[in-house]
Design a protein around this motif. Structure first.
Motif, PDB file in Angstrom:
ATOM      1  N   GLY A 108       0.785  -1.225   0.000  1.00  0.00           N
ATOM      2  CA  GLY A 108       0.000   0.000   0.000  1.00  0.00           C
ATOM      3  C   GLY A 108       0.820   1.280   0.000  1.00  0.00           C
ATOM      4  N   ASP A 109       2.020   1.252  -0.617  1.00  0.00           N
ATOM      5  CA  ASP A 109       2.881   2.441  -0.636  1.00  0.00           C
ATOM      6  C   ASP A 109       3.464   2.599  -2.038  1.00  0.00           C
ATOM      7  OD1 ASP A 109       4.588   4.512  -0.253  1.00  0.00           O
ATOM      8  OD2 ASP A 109       5.749   3.595   1.365  1.00  0.00           O
ATOM      9  N   ALA A 110       2.723   3.317  -2.894  1.00  0.00           N
ATOM     10  CA  ALA A 110       3.147   3.478  -4.286  1.00  0.00           C
ATOM     11  C   ALA A 110       4.446   4.265  -4.382  1.00  0.00           C
ATOM     12  CB  ALA A 110       2.038   4.175  -5.085  1.00  0.00           C
ATOM     13  N   LYS A 111       4.660   5.243  -3.481  1.00  0.00           N
ATOM     14  CA  LYS A 111       5.880   6.055  -3.547  1.00  0.00           C
ATOM     15  C   LYS A 111       7.105   5.198  -3.250  1.00  0.00           C
ATOM     16  CE  LYS A 111       7.746  10.046  -4.284  1.00  0.00           C
ATOM     17  NZ  LYS A 111       7.712  10.631  -5.634  1.00  0.00           N
ATOM     18  N   HIS A 112       6.935   4.224  -2.341  1.00  0.00           N
ATOM     19  CA  HIS A 112       8.040   3.307  -2.030  1.00  0.00           C
ATOM     20  C   HIS A 112       8.437   2.542  -3.297  1.00  0.00           C
ATOM     21  CE1 HIS A 112      10.436   0.344   0.179  1.00  0.00           C
ATOM     22  NE2 HIS A 112       9.799  -0.589  -0.522  1.00  0.00           N
ATOM     23  N   ASP A 113       7.448   2.053  -4.038  1.00  0.00           N
ATOM     24  CA  ASP A 113       7.723   1.335  -5.292  1.00  0.00           C
ATOM     25  C   ASP A 113       8.465   2.239  -6.281  1.00  0.00           C
ATOM     26  OD1 ASP A 113       6.536  -0.892  -4.327  1.00  0.00           O
ATOM     27  OD2 ASP A 113       4.780  -0.842  -5.638  1.00  0.00           O
ATOM     28  N   THR A 114       8.046   3.490  -6.351  1.00  0.00           N
ATOM     29  CA  THR A 114       8.685   4.431  -7.274  1.00  0.00           C
ATOM     30  C   THR A 114      10.157   4.610  -6.928  1.00  0.00           C
ATOM     31  OG1 THR A 114       6.617   5.631  -7.630  1.00  0.00           O
ATOM     32  CG2 THR A 114       8.650   6.801  -8.146  1.00  0.00           C
ATOM     33  N   TRP A 115      10.464   4.751  -5.625  1.00  0.00           N
ATOM     34  CA  TRP A 115      11.857   4.934  -5.212  1.00  0.00           C
ATOM     35  C   TRP A 115      12.688   3.675  -5.469  1.00  0.00           C
ATOM     36  CZ3 TRP A 115      13.123   9.439  -5.628  1.00  0.00           C
ATOM     37  CH2 TRP A 115      12.481  10.524  -5.021  1.00  0.00           C
ATOM     38  N   ILE A 116      12.089   2.508  -5.279  1.00  0.00           N
ATOM     39  CA  ILE A 116      12.799   1.254  -5.574  1.00  0.00           C
ATOM     40  C   ILE A 116      13.155   1.215  -7.063  1.00  0.00           C
ATOM     41  CG2 ILE A 116      12.543  -1.263  -5.765  1.00  0.00           C
ATOM     42  CD1 ILE A 116      13.093  -0.432  -2.941  1.00  0.00           C
ATOM     43  N   PHE A 117      12.194   1.582  -7.903  1.00  0.00           N
ATOM     44  CA  PHE A 117      12.434   1.599  -9.348  1.00  0.00           C
ATOM     45  C   PHE A 117      13.519   2.630  -9.687  1.00  0.00           C
ATOM     46  CE2 PHE A 117      11.677   2.906 -13.726  1.00  0.00           C
ATOM     47  CZ  PHE A 117      11.473   1.703 -14.365  1.00  0.00           C
ATOM     48  N   CYS A 118      13.436   3.823  -9.117  1.00  0.00           N
ATOM     49  CA  CYS A 118      14.428   4.870  -9.391  1.00  0.00           C
ATOM     50  C   CYS A 118      15.828   4.440  -8.953  1.00  0.00           C
ATOM     51  CB  CYS A 118      14.044   6.164  -8.681  1.00  0.00           C
ATOM     52  SG  CYS A 118      12.630   7.010  -9.424  1.00  0.00           S
ATOM     53  N   LEU A 119      15.942   3.818  -7.788  1.00  0.00           N
ATOM     54  CA  LEU A 119      17.248   3.363  -7.299  1.00  0.00           C
ATOM     55  C   LEU A 119      17.831   2.300  -8.223  1.00  0.00           C
ATOM     56  CD1 LEU A 119      16.581   3.265  -3.457  1.00  0.00           C
ATOM     57  CD2 LEU A 119      18.278   4.684  -4.635  1.00  0.00           C
ATOM     58  N   ALA A 120      16.962   1.410  -8.730  1.00  0.00           N
ATOM     59  CA  ALA A 120      17.434   0.391  -9.672  1.00  0.00           C
ATOM     60  C   ALA A 120      17.996   1.050 -10.925  1.00  0.00           C
ATOM     61  CB  ALA A 120      16.298  -0.566 -10.034  1.00  0.00           C
TER      62      ALA A 120
END
Length: 625
Positions: A108-120
């Motif tokens: 339930g944390d879309a921003k967390h997913d975005t940061w994971i993608f950005c870090l990758a």
């Protein structure tokens, strides 16, 4: 887990802490700190439960390692790391990053997913996007993270009116591989068989029009085309039946679908052969140490609520890396020279040891340093190595002096006792004194012929005895006044001759030392120029890659009828070519500045050597610099 023989299993690199904020795990950072090789970083991202981890295990050459959940629960949390020897690139480490599955509804944390993608994206040199089924509009909509990259990542610290921002992203973003899993369609367009790459590019075609729906349709496609210069696609059939899928880690290759296995091997070979070492702005290759520091810089920016900026990250990384590079290079120099130098020794041998230690030290610095554009840290290292070598030479002189003085005391002890007994203060005593002095001087020289301070110590001793020799001469009544006068002059000439030998000995030492310093200067210049040439070649390759992508994009736009966008792309291409020409001119100028800068630094600290010796050799500086 020690890194020595590379990692036996993955560890967590980035995870959420108890406050729900990302942080870099110390264990993983310590492992990366031990890797001074360039790293090829391959990240895999994608929706949870799409089989991402299996591909990463294949790349690691292992059956298991990254967790392969067999339920609907997302197994990987945060970003996990596995470092293995690169199977194709000697002297490189393959760093595999398996990311948390995106879109897990329990999170339930879309921003967390975005940061994971950005870090990758920020950390990798190749980004593998893993999805199930087909590449259609729904699949591209699920890849909405790519449309948010410009909002969550900045290339430059100052945002200007730069028309071709995509070129900046292309230079620093990884190559993109779309892995389509459980693919059941035939690769055909109409009646024509197409490649998986043509399948991907076909899915990325834009629609004409300016409606809101069309713009929404085109947005993820434009982002993939504008941000990732190199794009590749692999389609995988289902690897095994449903029951066997639940125990993928236990399946042997014979139990896997042969077509899947063949495609998996093709995928791995592509990644091994085509994934470049991770670089940052300026073409600098990243080592494991730098990658760990880079991860901390990016994560700290995210934790602080800032947008990660590549330019700022490189500046932060440069300071961290260069301080460490300077310290470790100097420590290596000290360890090397102390382990090999047994004082006293001849200057040539000490010089050779210095040369070996210095070369290793500079290589370590060049490998670890980062964007030391003004050679600030390299000049500091030059000065510190110079001072350490200077001190070592001084210790060598003192050790030699002590040994020579010990021999001098032993050899001339006989004469000292004769002085005390008044043996020479009698008629004929002066000749006896002169004969004894000549005999003992020859004996001393024979015993100290390999010592660098032999003549200097002898010169000092004879100067000390000059007054006593004159007293013995004056007391010898067997000599006429003329003979005494001749002996006085002869004694003065011998003392002057001996002093001259001492000075020549010191000047030879100075000459050797300044030759060493000149070689130090040249070694630093050679190493930095070589490093800059490698970086320039990487920059050229990056520019060529971006230019090639832009040319292909212009052709595609023309074919699809986007005349206005094709014209804009042509302007970007022209601008890029102009920038490339300016870069080459600037690079040539920079090399010249580096050589001049290091030469100036050397000329500033080299004269500091003089006072520690005997004050001779000042003229040598002008000859060298």
């Amino acid at each position: 887990m020690a890194f020595g023989g590379f990692m036996s299993a993955p560890v967590c690199l980035i995870e959420n802490d108890e406050k729900g904020k990302l942080h870099v795990k110390k264990e993983a950072k310590d492992i990366l700190d031990g890797i001074n090789q360039p790293v090829v970083v391959v990240s895999v991202v994608g929706l949870y439960r799409t089989g991402k981890s299996y591909l990463m295990n294949r790349l690691a050459g292992k059956q298991s390692g990254f967790a392969l959940g067999s339920t609907i629960e997302s197994k990987t949390k945060g970003i996990w790391m596995w470092c293995v020897p690169h199977p194709k690139k000697e002297g490189h480490t393959l760093v595999l990053l398996d990311t948390e599955g995106l879109g897990d509804i329990e999170k339930g944390d879309a921003k967390h997913d975005t940061w994971i993608f950005c870090l990758a994206v920020l950390l990798s040199s190749t980004l593998v996007y893993n999805s199930l089924g087909v590449i259609d509009n729904m699949a591209l909509e699920k890849l909405h993270y790519v449309t948010e990259l410009t909002e969550n990542i900045r290339v430059k610290a100052e945002v200007g009116q730069h028309e071709d921002e995509s070129a900046d992203f292309m230079r620093v973003f990884p190559s993109f591989v779309w892995a389509v899993r459980d693919f059941t369609l035939e690769l055909k367009r109409g009646d024509k068989v197409i490649t998986s790459d043509e399948y991907l590019e076909g899915a990325l075609k834009l629609k004409s029009g300016s409606s809101r729906e069309t713009e929404q349709y085109n947005l993820p496609r434009r982002c993939l085309r504008h941000f990732f210069a190199v794009r590749k696609c692999f389609v995988f059939p289902r690897p095994a039946g449903t029951q066997n899928m639940r125990r993928m880690e236990q399946l042997t290759e014979k139990e896997l679908d042969s077509e899947f296995l063949e495609q998996a091997n093709t995928f791995c070979n592509y990644v091994y052969n085509n994934s470049e070492p991770k670089t940052v702005t300026g073409g600098r290759a990243v080592t494991g140490t730098a990658l760990g520091n880079l991860a901390e810089v990016y994560v700290e920016a995210i934790r602080s609520g800032n947008v990660p900026c590549l330019e700022n990250a490189v500046m932060s990384l440069a300071k961290i890396q260069n301080v460490r590079a300077e310290d470790e290079a100097l420590q290596l120099y000290m360890t090397e020279i102390l382990s090999m130098a047994e004082l006293p020794m001849c200057p040539e041998k000490l010089s050779d040891i210095h040369k070996i230690a210095e070369k290793k030290s500079i290589e370590v610095f060049i490998t670890m340093s980062f964007n030391d554009n003004d050679q600030i840290y390299q000049k500091e290292l030059m000065a510190k190595i110079h001072n350490e070598y200077q001190d070592m030479c001084q210790q060598n002189y003192e050790a030699s002096r002590m040994q020579c003085e010990e021999v001098q005391r032993d050899v001339f002890d006989k004469m000292e006792k004769s002085f005390s007994n008044g043996l020479y203060f009698k008629p004929g005593g002066y000749r006896q004194y002169r004969d004894t002095l000549t005999e003992l001087t020859n004996d001393y020289r024979a015993r100290t012929r390999t010592q660098i301070m032999s003549e200097e110590v002898l010169s000092t001793y004879l100067r000390e005895k000059e007054k006593l020799g004159n007293m013995i001469l004056q007391a010898d009544e067997s000599l006429s006044a003329a003979e005494q006068e001749n002996e006085v002059q002869r004694l003065k000439n011998e003392i002057l001759e001996q002093r001259k030998k001492g000075l020549e000995e010191q000047n030879r030492l100075q000459e050797q030392t300044f030759k060493d310093m000149q070689r130090t200067h040249q070694e630093h210049v050679n190493q930095i120029v070589s490093q800059m040439e490698r970086e320039q070649e990487r920059i050229r390759r990056d520019n060529d890659r971006v230019l090639d992508a832009k040319l292909k994009e212009r052709e595609a736009l023309l074919q699809q009828g986007f005349q206005e966008e094709a014209a804009r792309m042509q302007r970007e291409i022209d601008s890029l070519k102009g920038d490339m020409n300016k870069q080459e001119t600037s690079q040539r100028s920079t090399v010249s500045q580096v050589v001049d800068g290091i030469g100036t630094a050397a000329s500033l600290f080299l004269p500091g050597f003089v006072p520690k010796l005997a004050g001779f050799g000042l003229s040598l500086i002008s000859r060298l610099f």
